[in-house]
Every structure is written in C-alpha cells, then in structure tokens.
Design an enzyme around this catalytic site. Sequence first.
Site, PDB file in Angstrom:
ATOM      1  CE  LYS A   1      39.012  41.873  44.716  1.00 42.83           C
ATOM      2  NZ  LYS A   1      37.968  41.601  43.705  1.00 42.83           N
TER       3      LYS A   1
ATOM      4  CG  ASP B   1      39.449  36.413  42.421  1.00 43.77           C
ATOM      5  OD1 ASP B   1      39.625  35.251  42.863  1.00 43.77           O
ATOM      6  OD2 ASP B   1      39.783  36.746  41.274  1.00 43.77           O
TER       7      ASP B   1
END
Length: 211
Positions: free
Chosen positions: A121, A140
Amino acid sequence: MRKAERAKVIYDRLAKRYPSPEPALDWTNPWELLVATALSAQCTDERVNKVTPVFFERWPEIKDAAAADVTEIEAVVRSTGFFRNKAKNIKAAANRILDVYNGEVPKSMAELITLGGVARKTASIVLSNAFGINEGIAVDTHVKRLAFRLGLTTKTDPNQVEKDLMPLYPKDQWGEINHFLVFFGREVCPARKPKCDICELNDICPKKGVK
C-alpha cells in the site's frame, strides 16, 4: 450490469466529482511522502499533517533521520499511534536508502517493499504520486470497503482486493481510482452511515444501504 461495466461507470462518475485528485497528506519530495504515508497507518491524515512539519524541521533529509536517536523520533511521532514501530521503521528505511540505494528513494515496488515498514500500500502510494509509476493499487480501509460494497470484489484481504481491482482498470488509472475511492469513502460512503440518498453511485450499487 457486469463488473467491468460497473467499474468503468464508477471511475467516470468519480472522475467528474474529483477532477484533480491528490493525496491528503502534505509532502514535497518522495522521502516526505514515504514518511507521511508510513505515519498514516491507523491515524488520520490531519494528525499526520501536524506531525510531519515538526519531523522534517528536525530531520530535513534522509541522512538526518538515519542518524537520529530512535527515542527522539518516537517522541515526535507519538501522537500518530504505534509510535515505537513507526519510529523504528522510519529510521531503518532511512538507513537502507542510504546504504543500498545511494540516498535516493527507490522507484520500484520490489525495492520499496524492502524498506522498514513499507508494504504494497505504502509503496503504491509513493510510486504513483511521487514518481508517476503505477505498479499496484493502494488498498486501505476505504478502498477495501467501497470495492466490496460496489461489487468489485468479494474479498476482505487487501492483497486479494488489489488483485481483483487491477484487471478492472487501465494501469494509468490505478493511482486515481485509489484517490477516488478514498475520498468518496470519507465523504459519502463511510463505514457506519453511508449517505445513500446523495450517492452518485446509488443506482449501480449492489449493496446500497448495507453498513
């Protein structure tokens, strides 16, 4: 509506809502974005944006963070939560960048995820926003929630969600779809009380009204 068609409608509508998407985090170079993104884990962007000016005033460059006392870093980033791990990882990342990458934040997923505390991420956010390189879609909590609600995935593991999303969008849209879903998740489709009555995606949402 097939998943691919729905994915395109989602992109087109959110692109109109967010014509110039940029990260909510404040940064001026790849290292600052890397640190800010690392600090944002389990923390609001607003809080991170209050901490990073203090951090970078004290340790302006990568070499400064690498040489810093980890307990001093802890004190500065304490309010972002999980501060001991974050401080340790930032210092470790700074040292690896100096030792292995000649003091420059690397520009590939494979290299970035070797840095302390950097998973896919964070790496995707840095690559897309700092370098204009798309190697993945940052997933997320907002992206994961909206991808599920909008019928783009049935998975809950972020890596699996990413794998489901990537084929649905051209590579040059990967960074934008992350921004779109994050912003829309905050403003219109939060976890507890989705605002279905004002949602631009209400008519194509297979789980409208589901919390």
